[in-house]
Design an enzyme around this catalytic site. Structure first.
Site, mmCIF file in Angstrom:
data_model
loop_
_atom_site.group_PDB
_atom_site.id
_atom_site.type_symbol
_atom_site.label_atom_id
_atom_site.label_comp_id
_atom_site.label_asym_id
_atom_site.label_seq_id
_atom_site.Cartn_x
_atom_site.Cartn_y
_atom_site.Cartn_z
ATOM 1 C CG HIS A 260 -2.003 -1.312 1.038
ATOM 2 N ND1 HIS A 260 -2.977 -1.397 2.065
ATOM 3 C CD2 HIS A 260 -2.308 -2.341 0.278
ATOM 4 C CE1 HIS A 260 -3.684 -2.360 1.652
ATOM 5 N NE2 HIS A 260 -3.212 -2.972 0.646
ATOM 6 C CD GLU B 296 -14.385 4.048 -1.556
ATOM 7 O OE1 GLU B 296 -15.021 3.445 -0.540
ATOM 8 O OE2 GLU B 296 -13.794 5.010 -1.736
ATOM 9 C CE1 TYR C 216 -14.239 11.743 -1.741
ATOM 10 C CE2 TYR C 216 -12.486 13.216 -0.619
ATOM 11 C CZ TYR C 216 -13.269 13.072 -1.534
ATOM 12 O OH TYR C 216 -13.683 14.014 -2.203
ATOM 13 C CE1 TYR D 211 -8.022 -8.588 1.263
ATOM 14 C CE2 TYR D 211 -6.460 -7.049 2.483
ATOM 15 C CZ TYR D 211 -6.929 -7.380 1.423
ATOM 16 O OH TYR D 211 -6.620 -6.574 0.199
#
Length: 374
Positions: free
Chosen positions: A153, A247, A257, A268
């Protein structure tokens, strides 16, 4: 040389995906577009991002930490010298590349990458002059703070707005997801800076001493797609959800957001996530996918080669192994069409100066593909 679909070994993967008509879903007027897929180059080591230069050559990053130039006829250069050291693990490595708006004059390019610091890493952005197969006068203009443990990430896409400011998309760094709600760091944020790394005075949090002044929006998970709308000039992004909940958002200055407080997927470990966004004070995505398609790379099509596709948003997918076309207006998704289904993991998509669409495949023997009209 560009190899056509007569290369039978490669044809096995995409025979059903080219030289046919594809149509949109029933939500919109039926549009039929015929196209060919050609192999431009291969042998790329996990290619991640690309940017076309004025001469028609394309800069391509390889996640292992190499930058190459590919010519229109498919010749691949030796690695460009002077690329910064990268943290190459799982999702980390050399990521996106973008040209300065004044590239023809100043030869500046921008690279985003996972920057190592001992066992930790964070997304960084550097700019340098591209001269004679090397990067010169390299300067790091942004570093995600703090650096953290873990190989996932990092984001990260680069997009120049019409006003010349640079958007940088970041990730939540996996185990640090709760920090996406904390304005005191760069984790899970969209960043807006000037090309030299300074902060625009109209950024939403410049007067908040508790916030990082580079932040444009927050509450994001892992943003691997960014594109500027050709009519409105607004930034559009897509981001990975966990199990579902990918998204598309149009990030507004100072807005939240929702991640990890709101999402249309589940964690997960099976723990559900509230999908109420507005009720919790968060912005609602303009589209989401459950189950996940794992989107990566995006571009608005403005060329003349495919008239029926002008104004469409194109997205590569990883888990979905397909190429997605979204018909749009200024602020909405009108319909979805899925192309090249069940083929390859598509890491990035760009429009070339010839009006064709180009795709990078996510694999050790990565390919640069070209979609052309028949």
């Amino acid at each position: 040389m560009i190899h056509t679909l007569s290369v039978l070994k490669f044809l096995v993967l995409i025979t059903l995906c080219s030289s046919y008509f594809f149509s949109t879903t029933a939500q919109a007027q039926r549009i039929q577009t015929e196209f060919d897929v050609r192999l431009v180059a291969e042998g790329l080591k996990f290619p991640w991002g690309m940017a076309f230069m004025p001469d028609g050559n394309v800069l391509v990053t390889e996640k292992i930490g190499q930058l190459r130039i590919i010519t229109p006829d498919g010749r691949v250069s030796e690695p460009i010298k002077g690329v910064p050291a990268v943290f190459f693990q799982q999702q980390g490595g050399l990521l996106d590349v973008a040209l300065d708006p004044e590239f023809s004059k100043n030869r500046l390019i921008y690279l985003s990458y996972a920057e190592p610091e001992g066992s930790k890493a964070g997304t960084a952005v550097a700019r340098a002059e591209l001269k004679d197969g090397a990067l010169e006068n390299l300067q790091v203009i942004f570093r995600q703070q703090p650096k953290t443990e873990g190989p996932v990430h990092f984001g990260s896409r680069l997009a120049f707005a019409p006003d010349g400011n640079l958007f940088i998309t970041l990730g939540d760094r996996g185990d640090y997801m709760e920090e996406a709600q904390n304005l005191g760091n760069h984790i899970g944020k969209i960043i807006r800076i000037r090309p030299d790394g300074s902060v625009p005075p109209d950024n939403p949090f410049v007067n908040n001493p508790q916030a990082k002044p580079e932040i444009w929006s927050y509450g994001h998970r892992s943003v691997q797609g960014a594109a500027i709308h050709p009519q409105t000039g607004m930034l559009w992004i897509h981001e990975h959800g966990p199990k579902g909940g990918d998204e598309i958002n149009i990030p507004q200055p100072g807005k939240n957001y929702g991640w990890p407080k709101a999402n249309y997927g589940t964690h997960y470990n099976g723990v559900p996530i509230k999908n109420e966004h507005a009720e919790q004070g968060f912005e609602e995505p303009i589209r989401y996918w459950t189950p996940s398609i794992a989107p990566s790379g995006m571009v608005f099509y403005t060329g003349k080669l495919f008239p029926a596709w002008r104004g469409s948003l194109f997205i590569g997918t990883l888990a979905g192994r397909q190429f997605v076309r979204l018909a749009t207006d200024d602020k909405k998704i009108l319909s979805e069409e899925r192309l090249l289904t069940n083929t390859l993991r598509f890491r990035d998509v760009e429009q070339g100066p010839d009006g064709a669409l180009y795709l990078l495949t996510d694999e050790e023997n990565g390919k640069l593909l070209k979609l052309t009209s028949k």
